[in-house]
Design an enzyme around this catalytic site. Structure first.
Site, PDB file in Angstrom:
ATOM      1  N   THR A  12       0.833  -1.244  -0.003  1.00 24.60           N
ATOM      2  CA  THR A  12       0.122  -0.040   0.018  1.00 24.60           C
ATOM      3  C   THR A  12       0.826   1.209  -0.008  1.00 24.60           C
ATOM      4  O   THR A  12       0.497   2.224  -0.639  1.00 24.60           O
ATOM      5  CB  THR A  12      -0.854  -0.087   1.135  1.00 24.60           C
ATOM      6  OG1 THR A  12      -1.968  -1.085   1.216  1.00 24.60           O
ATOM      7  CG2 THR A  12      -1.795   1.246   1.383  1.00 24.60           C
ATOM      8  N   SER A  54       1.869  -7.318  -0.538  1.00 24.86           N
ATOM      9  CA  SER A  54       2.512  -8.496  -0.060  1.00 24.86           C
ATOM     10  C   SER A  54       1.863  -9.836   0.107  1.00 24.86           C
ATOM     11  O   SER A  54       2.726 -10.870   0.417  1.00 24.86           O
ATOM     12  CB  SER A  54       2.785  -7.836   1.461  1.00 24.86           C
ATOM     13  OG  SER A  54       1.702  -7.776   2.302  1.00 24.86           O
ATOM     14  N   THR A  86       1.930  -4.393   4.351  1.00 24.57           N
ATOM     15  CA  THR A  86       1.663  -4.665   5.549  1.00 24.57           C
ATOM     16  C   THR A  86       1.222  -6.112   6.041  1.00 24.57           C
ATOM     17  O   THR A  86       1.499  -6.630   6.987  1.00 24.57           O
ATOM     18  CB  THR A  86       0.927  -3.779   6.205  1.00 24.57           C
ATOM     19  OG1 THR A  86      -0.496  -3.606   5.944  1.00 24.57           O
ATOM     20  CG2 THR A  86       1.437  -2.285   6.300  1.00 24.57           C
ATOM     21  N   ASP A  87       0.629  -6.820   4.970  1.00 26.04           N
ATOM     22  CA  ASP A  87      -0.026  -8.103   5.164  1.00 26.04           C
ATOM     23  C   ASP A  87       0.895  -9.246   5.545  1.00 26.04           C
ATOM     24  O   ASP A  87       0.645  -9.749   6.531  1.00 26.04           O
ATOM     25  CB  ASP A  87      -0.946  -8.539   4.040  1.00 26.04           C
ATOM     26  CG  ASP A  87      -2.156  -7.715   3.878  1.00 26.04           C
ATOM     27  OD1 ASP A  87      -2.393  -6.830   4.385  1.00 26.04           O
ATOM     28  OD2 ASP A  87      -2.928  -7.955   2.631  1.00 26.04           O
TER      29      ASP A  87
HETATM   30  N1  ASP Z   1      -2.619  -5.566   0.931  1.00 32.16           N
HETATM   31  C1  ASP Z   1      -1.388  -4.659   1.417  1.00 32.16           C
HETATM   32  C2  ASP Z   1      -0.295  -5.455   1.131  1.00 32.16           C
HETATM   33  O1  ASP Z   1       0.046  -6.058   1.937  1.00 32.16           O
HETATM   34  C3  ASP Z   1      -1.811  -3.871   2.764  1.00 32.16           C
HETATM   35  C4  ASP Z   1      -0.701  -2.983   2.790  1.00 32.16           C
HETATM   36  O2  ASP Z   1       0.340  -2.847   2.279  1.00 32.16           O
HETATM   37  O3  ASP Z   1      -0.808  -2.198   3.947  1.00 32.16           O
HETATM   38  O4  ASP Z   1       0.294  -5.189   0.119  1.00 32.16           O
END
Ligand code: ASP
Length: 324
Positions: A12, A54, A86-87
């Site tokens: 993200t 991710s 973040t995932d």
């Molecule tokens: N779905 C996103 C990822 O992990 C979430 C994020 O980056 O905050 O790529």
């Protein structure tokens, strides 16, 4: 002036919202272009290693990041920042923690709001991560995760909220430091643990979560030659429903190492209960109790240990996380 390597991997933090309000990746990574805010106090070297959400990041990609950092360290870099979705951020961070020598600061960060959303946290977190990576006090601390003005260890941090910017928390132990007015300050020190410099990653390491009334179905599905290891998120202090036991035993008979952690958010897995399926029986059967790690971290640890060729007592030692 410190030389800091910024490795961008997607997530993200590098995405934007389109006119329908959907968050989408783009060929151009907006965070990678943000070097001007840092002019003057660090020399930033930018590497757009890949650009993946991710959930698309695999252990092989984690190894690619590790190898990039090893090369940079050999070339004399002072610190590294990695931007990541973040995932699965906690898994990549812990993989690096287990496979790097952990001397120079290595800091992983991300964002919950994309680059053009109101209140976007990406640039702020990226900036904080560079402040942490450039500080001498951040050396020898293992891989760190910096989000929302807090410094967490890769070993224990976890994503706890689907959307909130304060999603990264360290249950049971808390963050090890804070950043206030650009200065990182530490309040805790991690126990040093063994690391492994691996050159490949094995497949077939699985994670299952226990639930009330669970039977052996999932375990039986893993009784094949492709399975290299299994982590179970057990109930409470580390217990399993009795109907799982014959199937768990069949996996152990195939010499498949099984690690037991707790599905609880706080606390550590321990062999306290002496009833059918209780932690005492599970330990006697040969399960490795891994204290303090959540399921996804324990899986990374088992995967790294197996990739390093560890087995028997060496693997047991490597999986140990606490001193008692
Ligand atoms: N779905 C996103 C990822 O992990 C979430 C994020 O980056 O905050 O790529």
């Amino acid at each position: 002036m410190k030389n800091i390597l910024a490795i961008h991997t997607g997530g993200t933090i590098s995405m934007s919202q389109n006119d329908k309000g959907e968050v989408v990746p783009s060929a151009h990574n907006p965070i990678a272009a943000q070097t001007t805010i840092l002019a003057g106090w660090v020399q930033l070297i930018t590497d757009e290693l890949f650009n993946l959400p991710s959930p698309h990041v695999t252990p092989a990609r984690m190894l690619e990041i590790q190898q990039r950092i090893v090369r940079a360290e050999a070339a004399g870099i002072d610190g590294v920042v990695i931007t990541h979705g973040t995932d699965t951020l906690e898994e990549t961070a812990y993989f690096l923690d287990l496979t790097l020598p952990n001397t120079i600061p290595v800091v992983v960060t991300g964002a919950m709001r994309s680059s053009n959303q109101v209140g976007s946290d990406g640039l702020y977190n990226f900036h904080s991560a560079i402040e942490v990576a450039a500080a001498d006090v951040s050396r020898d601390k293992g891989v760190l995760v910096v989000m929302n003005d807090e410094i967490h260890t890769a070993r224990y941090v976890t994503k706890t909220h689907t959307t909130n910017v304060a999603t990264f928390r360290t249950p049971t132990f808390g963050p090890i430091g804070l950043i206030a007015h650009g200065t990182p300050t530490y309040f805790q020190q991690l126990i040093q643990q063994t690391t492994c410099d691996i050159d490949h990653v094995v497949d077939g390491v699985y994670l299952l979560k226990a639930y009330a009334g669970m039977d052996g179905t999932f375990f039986d599905a893993l009784a094949n030659d492709r399975t290299r290891g299994l982590v179970i998120e057990g109930l409470g202090a580390g217990n399993l429903p009795p109907r799982t036991l014959p199937s768990v035993q069949r996996l152990l008979d195939r010499q498949i190492p099984i690690v037991l952690v707790s599905r609880c958010y706080n606390g550590v897995a321990e062999d306290i209960y002496d009833y059918q399926g209780g932690g005492i029986e599970l330990r006697k059967m040969g399960l490795h109790l891994c204290q303090g790690l959540n399921g996804q971290k324990a899986r990374i640890k088992l995967l790294v240990g197996l990739s390093a060729g560890l087995q028997g007592p060496q693997l047991t030692d490597f999986l140990r996380t606490a001193v008692s």
